[in-house]
Write a protein that holds these residues in place. Sequence first.
Motif, PDB file in Angstrom:
ATOM      1  N   VAL A 153       0.999  -1.233  -0.060  1.00 52.73           N
ATOM      2  CA  VAL A 153      -0.068   0.193   0.098  1.00 52.73           C
ATOM      3  C   VAL A 153       0.706   1.270   0.174  1.00 52.73           C
ATOM      4  N   LEU A 154       1.931   1.163   0.740  1.00 55.60           N
ATOM      5  CA  LEU A 154       2.773   2.385   0.969  1.00 55.60           C
ATOM      6  C   LEU A 154       3.293   2.598  -0.528  1.00 55.60           C
ATOM      7  N   ARG A 155       3.878   1.622  -1.109  1.00 57.05           N
ATOM      8  CA  ARG A 155       4.696   1.596  -2.506  1.00 57.05           C
ATOM      9  C   ARG A 155       3.589   2.167  -3.277  1.00 57.05           C
ATOM     10  N   GLU A 156       2.344   1.869  -3.507  1.00 60.51           N
ATOM     11  CA  GLU A 156       1.232   2.120  -4.653  1.00 60.51           C
ATOM     12  C   GLU A 156       1.044   3.545  -4.198  1.00 60.51           C
ATOM     13  N   LEU A 157       0.716   4.009  -2.906  1.00 61.20           N
ATOM     14  CA  LEU A 157       0.411   5.211  -2.815  1.00 61.20           C
ATOM     15  C   LEU A 157       1.474   6.550  -3.138  1.00 61.20           C
ATOM     16  N   ARG A 158       2.483   6.082  -2.976  1.00 57.72           N
ATOM     17  CA  ARG A 158       3.571   6.853  -3.505  1.00 57.72           C
ATOM     18  C   ARG A 158       3.964   7.041  -4.791  1.00 57.72           C
ATOM     19  N   ALA A 159       3.582   6.061  -5.688  1.00 56.30           N
ATOM     20  CA  ALA A 159       3.525   5.871  -7.204  1.00 56.30           C
ATOM     21  C   ALA A 159       2.232   6.544  -7.693  1.00 56.30           C
ATOM     22  N   ALA A 160       1.157   6.462  -7.203  1.00 55.36           N
ATOM     23  CA  ALA A 160      -0.161   6.970  -7.594  1.00 55.36           C
ATOM     24  C   ALA A 160      -0.279   8.463  -7.010  1.00 55.36           C
TER      25      ALA A 160
END
Length: 247
Positions: A55-62
């Motif tokens: 989730v943290l990875r995807e939040l940073r990317a999106a």
Amino acid sequence: MPNPMRHTHALVLFSGGQDSTTCLAHALSRFERVETVGFDYGQRHRVELDARQAVLRELRAAFPAWAARLGEDHVLDLAVLGAVSETSLTRDMAFRMEANGLPNTFVPGRNLLFLTLAAALAYRRGLTVLVAGVCETDFSGYPDCRDDTMKAMQLALSLGMDQRFLVDTPLMWIDKADTWRLARELGGEALVALIVEHTHTCYQGDREHRHAWGWGCGQCPACQLRERGWQAYREGTPRGTALPRHP
């Protein structure tokens, strides 16, 4: 000198589930700096610790604007909590209601300990807001999710550490359908899709079965509550209409 009455830096109690991810988005849209903390307490659904990182990875990317505010992530080892807890979240046992009217998913002292240790970490990190995804609407009757408990903890932590903490509970008075709506308001359909695909709620730790609302066994109390909320959200159930609590 910074104004001590103005809270700008937050620590989100972040499990990697729907509620805490929505709270994280809330914090990122509101505070200047946000850090996250998770807890490894021997939970059966330990896969949530992996979901946190996704989730943290995807939040940073999106969401690049949020990424600029998102600071360090912390994981605290609370094995002692699992050792002293005889619950269906920390033992291999069936979900059921206990004689005291609480489900055996209730881990006594969990949120109290989480907040105490989060406050100790926040104290060291210079963070004054503790964001928690507890609520009195769609919950299992857990006494450590109540608004009175949160207010009492805020007072105790502030007095005990001589630091003015704010315990922020953005989900306290909304139901699961409204939690989906809040996510959409904060981050649009992109955030809703991220929550569906990457967060983890299932008490069984099931990441094999994919549903419209996300991954899970579909049978445990957490899955049933999440599914009902998703259906009400998609069907447009009026805001503030509480869904039935899980058995």
